[in-house]
Design a protein around this motif. Structure first.
Motif, PDB file in Angstrom:
ATOM      1  N   TYR A   1      18.233  -7.956  16.867  1.00  0.00           N
ATOM      2  CA  TYR A   1      19.381  -7.901  15.984  1.00  0.00           C
ATOM      3  C   TYR A   1      20.129  -9.590  16.349  1.00  0.00           C
ATOM      4  CZ  TYR A   1      24.315  -7.525  14.365  1.00  0.00           C
ATOM      5  OH  TYR A   1      25.154  -7.136  13.649  1.00  0.00           O
ATOM      6  N   ARG A   2      20.183  -9.580  17.485  1.00  0.00           N
ATOM      7  CA  ARG A   2      20.895 -10.976  18.069  1.00  0.00           C
ATOM      8  C   ARG A   2      20.149 -12.002  17.567  1.00  0.00           C
ATOM      9  NH1 ARG A   2      23.954  -9.885  23.434  1.00  0.00           N
ATOM     10  NH2 ARG A   2      24.189  -7.835  23.468  1.00  0.00           N
ATOM     11  N   ILE A   3      18.667 -12.054  17.575  1.00  0.00           N
ATOM     12  CA  ILE A   3      18.080 -13.256  17.285  1.00  0.00           C
ATOM     13  C   ILE A   3      18.000 -13.357  15.622  1.00  0.00           C
ATOM     14  CG2 ILE A   3      15.477 -13.885  16.932  1.00  0.00           C
ATOM     15  CD1 ILE A   3      14.962 -12.927  19.642  1.00  0.00           C
ATOM     16  N   VAL A   4      17.928 -12.146  14.959  1.00  0.00           N
ATOM     17  CA  VAL A   4      18.000 -12.330  13.306  1.00  0.00           C
ATOM     18  C   VAL A   4      19.486 -12.766  12.944  1.00  0.00           C
ATOM     19  CG1 VAL A   4      18.190 -10.792  11.437  1.00  0.00           C
ATOM     20  CG2 VAL A   4      16.452 -10.305  13.143  1.00  0.00           C
ATOM     21  N   GLN A   5      20.413 -12.538  13.436  1.00  0.00           N
ATOM     22  CA  GLN A   5      21.761 -12.799  13.323  1.00  0.00           C
ATOM     23  C   GLN A   5      22.009 -14.477  13.128  1.00  0.00           C
ATOM     24  OE1 GLN A   5      25.227 -11.353  13.864  1.00  0.00           O
ATOM     25  NE2 GLN A   5      24.217  -9.986  12.510  1.00  0.00           N
ATOM     26  N   GLY A   6      20.998 -15.107  14.176  1.00  0.00           N
ATOM     27  CA  GLY A   6      21.109 -16.559  14.310  1.00  0.00           C
ATOM     28  C   GLY A   6      20.740 -17.299  12.767  1.00  0.00           C
ATOM     29  N   ARG A   7      19.818 -16.837  12.042  1.00  0.00           N
ATOM     30  CA  ARG A   7      19.242 -17.340  11.007  1.00  0.00           C
ATOM     31  C   ARG A   7      19.556 -16.466   9.847  1.00  0.00           C
ATOM     32  NH1 ARG A   7      13.826 -18.409  13.698  1.00  0.00           N
ATOM     33  NH2 ARG A   7      13.960 -16.025  13.573  1.00  0.00           N
TER      34      ARG A   7
ATOM     35  N   ASP B   1       0.860  -1.128  -0.029  1.00  0.00           N
ATOM     36  CA  ASP B   1       0.072  -0.106   0.005  1.00  0.00           C
ATOM     37  C   ASP B   1       0.934   1.302  -0.004  1.00  0.00           C
ATOM     38  OD1 ASP B   1      -2.325  -1.502   0.050  1.00  0.00           O
ATOM     39  OD2 ASP B   1      -2.796  -1.114   2.287  1.00  0.00           O
ATOM     40  N   ARG B   2       2.139   0.990   0.579  1.00  0.00           N
ATOM     41  CA  ARG B   2       2.936   2.420   0.528  1.00  0.00           C
ATOM     42  C   ARG B   2       3.971   2.304  -0.433  1.00  0.00           C
ATOM     43  NH1 ARG B   2       2.822   5.004   6.443  1.00  0.00           N
ATOM     44  NH2 ARG B   2       1.139   4.166   7.184  1.00  0.00           N
ATOM     45  N   SER B   3       3.872   1.362  -1.464  1.00  0.00           N
ATOM     46  CA  SER B   3       4.920   0.912  -2.249  1.00  0.00           C
ATOM     47  C   SER B   3       6.467   0.797  -1.650  1.00  0.00           C
ATOM     48  CB  SER B   3       5.069   2.048  -3.219  1.00  0.00           C
ATOM     49  OG  SER B   3       4.896   3.409  -3.179  1.00  0.00           O
ATOM     50  N   LEU B   4       6.451  -0.146  -0.584  1.00  0.00           N
ATOM     51  CA  LEU B   4       7.491  -0.358   0.252  1.00  0.00           C
ATOM     52  C   LEU B   4       7.772  -1.891  -0.226  1.00  0.00           C
ATOM     53  CD1 LEU B   4       6.842   1.126   3.684  1.00  0.00           C
ATOM     54  CD2 LEU B   4       8.384   1.948   1.838  1.00  0.00           C
ATOM     55  N   LYS B   5       9.123  -2.277  -0.077  1.00  0.00           N
ATOM     56  CA  LYS B   5       9.201  -3.738  -0.575  1.00  0.00           C
ATOM     57  C   LYS B   5       9.252  -4.432   0.353  1.00  0.00           C
ATOM     58  CE  LYS B   5      12.053  -2.098  -4.501  1.00  0.00           C
ATOM     59  NZ  LYS B   5      13.281  -2.061  -5.055  1.00  0.00           N
ATOM     60  N   CYS B   6       8.771  -5.742   0.197  1.00  0.00           N
ATOM     61  CA  CYS B   6       8.871  -6.944   1.109  1.00  0.00           C
ATOM     62  C   CYS B   6      10.079  -7.920   0.904  1.00  0.00           C
ATOM     63  CB  CYS B   6       7.515  -7.805   0.584  1.00  0.00           C
ATOM     64  SG  CYS B   6       7.059  -8.795   1.879  1.00  0.00           S
ATOM     65  N   THR B   7      10.895  -7.387   1.735  1.00  0.00           N
ATOM     66  CA  THR B   7      12.217  -7.984   1.736  1.00  0.00           C
ATOM     67  C   THR B   7      12.234  -9.408   2.505  1.00  0.00           C
ATOM     68  OG1 THR B   7      13.346  -6.562   3.280  1.00  0.00           O
ATOM     69  CG2 THR B   7      13.207  -6.094   0.779  1.00  0.00           C
ATOM     70  N   PRO B   8      13.054 -10.209   2.514  1.00  0.00           N
ATOM     71  CA  PRO B   8      13.204 -11.187   3.311  1.00  0.00           C
ATOM     72  C   PRO B   8      13.886 -10.747   4.615  1.00  0.00           C
ATOM     73  CG  PRO B   8      14.979 -11.608   1.617  1.00  0.00           C
ATOM     74  CD  PRO B   8      13.672 -10.617   1.126  1.00  0.00           C
ATOM     75  N   GLN B   9      14.609  -9.665   4.799  1.00  0.00           N
ATOM     76  CA  GLN B   9      15.469  -9.034   5.788  1.00  0.00           C
ATOM     77  C   GLN B   9      14.086  -8.416   6.697  1.00  0.00           C
ATOM     78  OE1 GLN B   9      16.388  -8.499   2.961  1.00  0.00           O
ATOM     79  NE2 GLN B   9      18.875  -8.290   2.992  1.00  0.00           N
ATOM     80  N   ARG B  10      13.003  -7.798   5.977  1.00  0.00           N
ATOM     81  CA  ARG B  10      11.949  -7.477   6.980  1.00  0.00           C
ATOM     82  C   ARG B  10      11.125  -8.649   7.255  1.00  0.00           C
ATOM     83  NH1 ARG B  10      10.463  -2.265   2.937  1.00  0.00           N
ATOM     84  NH2 ARG B  10      12.071  -1.006   3.875  1.00  0.00           N
ATOM     85  N   LEU B  11      10.976  -9.639   6.723  1.00  0.00           N
ATOM     86  CA  LEU B  11      10.020 -10.671   7.223  1.00  0.00           C
ATOM     87  C   LEU B  11      10.811 -11.204   8.486  1.00  0.00           C
ATOM     88  CD1 LEU B  11       9.348 -12.325   4.014  1.00  0.00           C
ATOM     89  CD2 LEU B  11       7.631 -10.908   5.400  1.00  0.00           C
ATOM     90  N   GLU B  12      12.146 -11.602   8.220  1.00  0.00           N
ATOM     91  CA  GLU B  12      13.036 -12.058   9.338  1.00  0.00           C
ATOM     92  C   GLU B  12      12.877 -11.329  10.761  1.00  0.00           C
ATOM     93  OE1 GLU B  12      14.106 -15.509  10.125  1.00  0.00           O
ATOM     94  OE2 GLU B  12      14.089 -15.173   7.928  1.00  0.00           O
ATOM     95  N   ILE B  13      12.897  -9.997  10.326  1.00  0.00           N
ATOM     96  CA  ILE B  13      13.122  -8.991  11.585  1.00  0.00           C
ATOM     97  C   ILE B  13      11.721  -9.157  12.283  1.00  0.00           C
ATOM     98  CG2 ILE B  13      12.987  -6.489  12.225  1.00  0.00           C
ATOM     99  CD1 ILE B  13      15.643  -6.417  10.062  1.00  0.00           C
ATOM    100  N   LEU B  14      10.590  -9.032  11.516  1.00  0.00           N
ATOM    101  CA  LEU B  14       9.237  -9.209  12.112  1.00  0.00           C
ATOM    102  C   LEU B  14       8.937 -10.357  13.022  1.00  0.00           C
ATOM    103  CD1 LEU B  14       6.501  -7.793  12.288  1.00  0.00           C
ATOM    104  CD2 LEU B  14       5.633  -9.203  10.376  1.00  0.00           C
ATOM    105  N   LYS B  15       9.627 -11.605  12.188  1.00  0.00           N
ATOM    106  CA  LYS B  15       9.748 -12.801  12.762  1.00  0.00           C
ATOM    107  C   LYS B  15      10.076 -12.916  14.308  1.00  0.00           C
ATOM    108  CE  LYS B  15      10.938 -16.885  11.156  1.00  0.00           C
ATOM    109  NZ  LYS B  15      11.467 -17.820   9.895  1.00  0.00           N
TER     110      LYS B  15
END
Lengths: 142, 142
Positions: free
Chosen positions: B41-47, B12-26
């Motif tokens: 950051y530390r959690i994301v680092q693991g994967r 809706d805001r013409s922002l990209k759905c990147t794998p980084q964003r998904l991983e950070i949300l997770k």
DNA sequence: TATTAAATAAGAACTATTATTGTTTAGAAT
DNA sequence: ATTCTAAACAATAATAGTTCTTATTTAATA
């Protein structure tokens, strides 16, 4: 605010009543509401140029500890202090970071507080932060 | 929380759905409540070890902007985020900085809000912060 | 007046966060 | 499928608020 008050509070904890501390307390009261450490520092500088910023920070800590002042809140990465110790609330503008006092009596909050939190925590005070956009930011003059 | 939800909000805001964003949300949802940028950051680092801290900060900003998460509050110099978007309040321990959810319904606050602030500000939400000492700090195990 | 624990100034260090820059990529258009 | 382009990215430098360190000074007591 009274200096006698401050002196006895300091003495009670065997803390020294230094001219720097008096000047910083004075500056806190002369400053616009919710000043940051830097704001206080600048005011003090005018009359007491040798005072260092580190002393201002240390003294603000001390004043909070002895209950002379409070931390109002943190806005835009800066800690904002409050000389008003009586119960009140704050409005925080998400655009400009401006903080305003909100003087409403929320009896319900104080009433339900003991029963909800009493068993689990020592609650010392509660404060509402209203988030929004202040008038200036909402209707900027052309 | 749903990814479809996120995807459409981004689109809706013409922002990209990147794998980084998904991983950070997770990571935000897997983290203990009210994580800091560093915790995420530390959690994301693991994967996803290539993700930089700057990206985490930027993404957290973005997620706040699109209303996926909130800033819970700032404690000990760190911004703490919240994935719970429904109305609730917080308890903040002044000793250890621990933040807990407080689920009480304060109707009075919502009720009096419009009449008090309506004329002067655009209030978007209000939140109570209960200050005190948490049980762990109050009764440390010997 | 001498003593001493506390406070100070100066400035280095630390930490959370933001900005910069050159490269990569998601997603739309072809 | 390939090309294109704005957006996002990693790397890292920079910034800002705050805290720490150390040597010196001072308030308050004896």
């Amino acid at each position: 605010m009274s200096l006698t008050d401050l002196e006895s509070k300091l003495r009670d904890r065997s803390l020294k009543c230094t001219p720097q501390r008096l000047e910083i307390l004075k500056a806190l009261h002369e400053a616009p509401a919710h000043p940051s450490a830097d704001t206080v520092y600048r005011i003090v500088q005018g009359r007491f140029p040798s005072v260092s910023l580190a002393t201002v920070y240390k003294t603000l800590d001390t004043l909070v500890e002895i209950g002379e002042i409070r931390i109002a809140l943190v806005s835009e990465g800066k800690t904002l202090y409050d000389t008003r110790m009586s119960n009140h609330h704050h409005f925080l503008c998400r655009c400009c970071g401006h903080v305003e006092d909100v003087d409403i009596q929320l009896d319900c909050m104080e009433n339900c507080l003991p029963q909800v939190m009493g068993k689990y925590h020592q609650v010392e005070r509660s404060e509402v932060v209203f988030h929004g956009v202040c008038q200036k930011c909402f209707q900027p003059e052309i």
